[in-house]
Write an enzyme that holds these catalytic residues in place. Structure first.
Site, PDB file in Angstrom:
ATOM      1  CD  GLU A  23      -2.994  -1.124   2.892  1.00 17.45           C
ATOM      2  OE1 GLU A  23      -4.525  -0.756   2.128  1.00 17.45           O
ATOM      3  OE2 GLU A  23      -2.056  -1.453   3.655  1.00 17.45           O
ATOM      4  CE  LYS A 100      -5.947   1.745   2.162  1.00 15.16           C
ATOM      5  NZ  LYS A 100      -5.118   1.289   3.585  1.00 15.16           N
TER       6      LYS A 100
END
Length: 126
Positions: A23, A100
């Protein structure tokens, strides 16, 4: 307490946040919603930008945080946005939602994970 608000919804920024190394390396889009409370009576009458807080300035402040320092948690990212706008602008309160999209949760089908925080200006702020 003011009940007037400036609202920015669906701001999209690219950032490198999360607890997983991939990420932080690959990054992804984050969606930010922000509601700022302040008294809008003066600009409603004057029709003068100088009497209010420019929502483009709030947008740029949120973008600087999301596109800036990497954070592990959405909670920390939302807090950083709230701190920035409360420090930079004469707002009474701010509510920040950070989404997200498609979080990396094994065997899941999730549109987004999100946190929402509500912060109030305290007397120690300038």
């Amino acid at each position: 307490m003011p009940s007037d608000q400036i609202i920015l919804q669906g701001m999209r920024f690219y950032g490198y946040h999360g607890v997983n190394p991939e990420e932080k390396a690959l990054g992804q889009t984050y969606i930010v919603d922000l509601e700022a409370e302040l008294d809008l009576a003066a600009p409603a009458i004057s029709d003068n930008l100088q009497d209010t807080v420019s929502y483009s300035h709030i947008f740029r402040a949120a973008r600087a945080v999301v596109e800036g320092e990497s954070r592990d948690l959405l909670e920390s990212l939302a807090q950083a946005i709230a701190d920035r706008v409360l420090d930079d602008f004469p707002l009474e309160t701010v509510t920040v939602t950070v989404k997200k999209p498609a979080p990396p949760i094994k065997d899941s089908s999730i549109e987004f994970a999100a946190v929402r925080i509500h912060r109030r200006r305290n007397n120690d702020r300038n």
